[in-house]
Design a protein around this motif. Structure first.
Motif, PDB file in Angstrom:
ATOM      1  N   ILE A   1     -19.656 -22.555  21.703  1.00 31.43           N
ATOM      2  CA  ILE A   1     -18.233 -22.934  21.659  1.00 31.43           C
ATOM      3  C   ILE A   1     -17.986 -23.865  20.466  1.00 31.43           C
ATOM      4  O   ILE A   1     -17.013 -23.707  19.721  1.00 31.43           O
ATOM      5  N   GLU A   2     -18.904 -24.787  20.291  1.00 33.76           N
ATOM      6  CA  GLU A   2     -18.765 -25.713  19.148  1.00 33.76           C
ATOM      7  C   GLU A   2     -18.815 -24.953  17.823  1.00 33.76           C
ATOM      8  O   GLU A   2     -17.984 -25.160  16.938  1.00 33.76           O
ATOM      9  N   GLN A   3     -19.786 -24.036  17.697  1.00 33.91           N
ATOM     10  CA  GLN A   3     -19.929 -23.275  16.445  1.00 33.91           C
ATOM     11  C   GLN A   3     -18.739 -22.355  16.205  1.00 33.91           C
ATOM     12  O   GLN A   3     -18.460 -21.981  15.067  1.00 33.91           O
ATOM     13  N   ALA A   4     -18.051 -21.981  17.283  1.00 30.33           N
ATOM     14  CA  ALA A   4     -16.842 -21.166  17.129  1.00 30.33           C
ATOM     15  C   ALA A   4     -15.650 -22.038  16.721  1.00 30.33           C
ATOM     16  O   ALA A   4     -14.521 -21.562  16.630  1.00 30.33           O
ATOM     17  N   GLY A   5     -15.917 -23.314  16.507  1.00 29.31           N
ATOM     18  CA  GLY A   5     -14.873 -24.210  16.008  1.00 29.31           C
ATOM     19  C   GLY A   5     -13.925 -24.718  17.084  1.00 29.31           C
ATOM     20  O   GLY A   5     -12.824 -25.192  16.789  1.00 29.31           O
ATOM     21  N   LEU A   6     -14.367 -24.649  18.339  1.00 34.92           N
ATOM     22  CA  LEU A   6     -13.428 -24.957  19.429  1.00 34.92           C
ATOM     23  C   LEU A   6     -13.624 -26.334  20.066  1.00 34.92           C
ATOM     24  O   LEU A   6     -12.829 -26.735  20.916  1.00 34.92           O
ATOM     25  N   ARG A   7     -14.658 -27.036  19.687  1.00 36.86           N
ATOM     26  CA  ARG A   7     -14.879 -28.364  20.303  1.00 36.86           C
ATOM     27  C   ARG A   7     -13.704 -29.272  19.933  1.00 36.86           C
ATOM     28  O   ARG A   7     -13.345 -29.392  18.765  1.00 36.86           O
ATOM     29  N   GLY A   8     -13.078 -29.857  20.946  1.00 36.01           N
ATOM     30  CA  GLY A   8     -11.933 -30.744  20.716  1.00 36.01           C
ATOM     31  C   GLY A   8     -10.667 -29.998  20.309  1.00 36.01           C
ATOM     32  O   GLY A   8      -9.699 -30.607  19.867  1.00 36.01           O
ATOM     33  N   ASP A   9     -10.650 -28.681  20.487  1.00 36.78           N
ATOM     34  CA  ASP A   9      -9.460 -27.893  20.142  1.00 36.78           C
ATOM     35  C   ASP A   9      -8.556 -27.803  21.376  1.00 36.78           C
ATOM     36  O   ASP A   9      -8.659 -26.871  22.171  1.00 36.78           O
ATOM     37  N   TYR A  10      -7.712 -28.799  21.522  1.00 35.36           N
ATOM     38  CA  TYR A  10      -6.847 -28.871  22.700  1.00 35.36           C
ATOM     39  C   TYR A  10      -5.556 -28.099  22.423  1.00 35.36           C
ATOM     40  O   TYR A  10      -4.883 -28.351  21.424  1.00 35.36           O
ATOM     41  N   ALA A  11      -5.229 -27.155  23.321  1.00 36.38           N
ATOM     42  CA  ALA A  11      -4.057 -26.297  23.105  1.00 36.38           C
ATOM     43  C   ALA A  11      -2.793 -27.151  22.983  1.00 36.38           C
ATOM     44  O   ALA A  11      -2.598 -28.102  23.746  1.00 36.38           O
TER      45      ALA A  11
END
Ligand code: EPU
Length: 339
Positions: free
Chosen positions: A276-286
């Motif tokens: 999930i982190e490598q997909a760039g989503l860590r801390g990606d709050y909608a």
């Protein structure tokens, strides 16, 4: 028939850690075994479905929960046997897991230290075979007592009956939704022999169980959001288990990808948080709901605006799709939709 604490239209939002708005058609708080029989008989007469909730730390409740929700608050710890080396305890299902960890440590009963600060009740622990830092519930488990929701009959399950696996048991499989776990029997050691196999614990040399517990608490607090402050249900996805060949091939591209081969060497567990982190989503709050992978541990989905479970599940689906598109690995939710 009298059930002292039966409520209609019971607000469940504060009874689970993800804090989604949710209302139970009926709810009853059960503190005694006899209340449970009464409650089940009451629901049976009305042909209502019944489900159980502990501290609600691994649930995604729907907006409306039909039928009767049993809130398990059965309490008590009893020593069944004790030898020079071991102790066997029967612990009621409604006991708070973390309280039990601290209690056992204070009694000099060892083996639960690595499982400190896991939210939830003792009765919920076997359902997903809770685990952390190299220890799983099944390592100390002897048996459990459960009441069949339909028949009201009591049954004892051995470790084998429970079919424990990684975040898995028969209670998440063929027996899902069929039982209320009233008590769990554990076998602990009377000699402190810490399990320090997990990376961040490897450099420790704890003099006592209390010291190890303190360290585990510190590790957890450094990564995992406190549900009382930021609603969440712990890890939102299980770590996927993929063929070893696929893992090795991905490692050619992503050399740093954590890979944990299974005992038979045919498969490997990979870290969903890393994916999930490598997909760039860590801390990606909608932007609209605030839901997203927590900034310090991407495996944890936070629900800061306490929005509906449908929105949480939709965001989880979106995250899983992005991970699948990037790595060809499908990740599946770990908490259970309720009911
Ligand atoms: N990682 C990242 N980025 C992240 C998160 C993790 O790169 O955002 C990497 C870590 O650096 C590490 C690997 O992924 O190399 C594994 O991370 P971690 O040790 O934090 O554990 P996890 O696999 O993310 C599992 C359990 C946790 C448990 C920890 C420690 C599951 C689903 N989760 O998480 O359990 O506390 O191991 O043993 O197996 C829970 O089930 O709710 C839970 C919190």
């Amino acid at each position: 028939m009298m059930i002292p604490t039966l409520h209609a239209d019971f607000d469940l939002q504060r009874y689970h850690t993800l804090a989604c708005p949710s209302v139970a058609e009926y709810a009853v708080t059960v503190t005694e075994r006899s209340h449970l029989s009464t409650a089940l008989a009451w629901a049976k007469q009305r042909a209502l479905p019944v489900q159980v909730i502990g501290e609600g730390s691994n649930l995604v409740p729907r907006d409306v929960v039909p039928g009767l929700t049993v809130i398990n608050r059965l309490s008590g710890v009893r020593v069944l046997k004790q030898t020079a080396d071991q102790v066997e305890l029967r612990v009621a299902g409604g006991v708070s897991w973390h309280w039990l960890v601290l209690f056992c440590s204070a009694q000099h009963w060892y083996g639960l230290e690595n499982l400190a600060l896991i939210p939830g009740t003792v009765g919920a622990a076997p359902v997903q075979n809770i685990g952390a830092y190299g220890v799983e519930l099944c390592d100390v488990f002897v048996s459990l007592d459960a009441v069949n929701i339909r028949s009201g009959e009591q049954h004892s399950f051995s470790a084998e009956d429970c079919q424990f696996g990684y975040r898995q048991s028969v209670f998440k499989g063929v027996e899902e939704g069929a039982w209320i776990i009233t008590a769990v029997t554990l076998r602990l050691s009377r000699r402190f022999a810490p399990n320090l196999t997990y990376g961040p614990l490897a450099d420790l040399n704890p003099a006592s169980s209390a010291e190890l517990i303190e360290h585990v608490i510190a590790v957890r607090q450094s990564k995992l959001p406190d549900p009382a402050l930021i609603p969440n249900a712990g890890s939102f996805f299980t770590n996927p288990i993929i063929p070893i060949a696929q893992a090795r091939s991905l490692q050619q591209t992503y050399a740093a990808m954590p890979v944990y081969p299974t005992a038979d060497g045919e498969f490997a567990k990979v870290a969903a948080g890393w994916l999930i982190e490598q997909a760039g989503l860590r801390g990606d709050y909608a932007a609209d709901t605030g839901i997203g992978p927590y900034e310090k541990q991407a495996l944890v989905l936070v629900n800061p605006q306490r929005v509906a479970s449908s929105k949480v599940m939709a965001r989880a689906q979106e995250i899983a799709q992005i991970v699948e598109d990037k790595f060809g690995i499908s990740i599946v939710p770990e908490p259970r939709l309720f009911p």
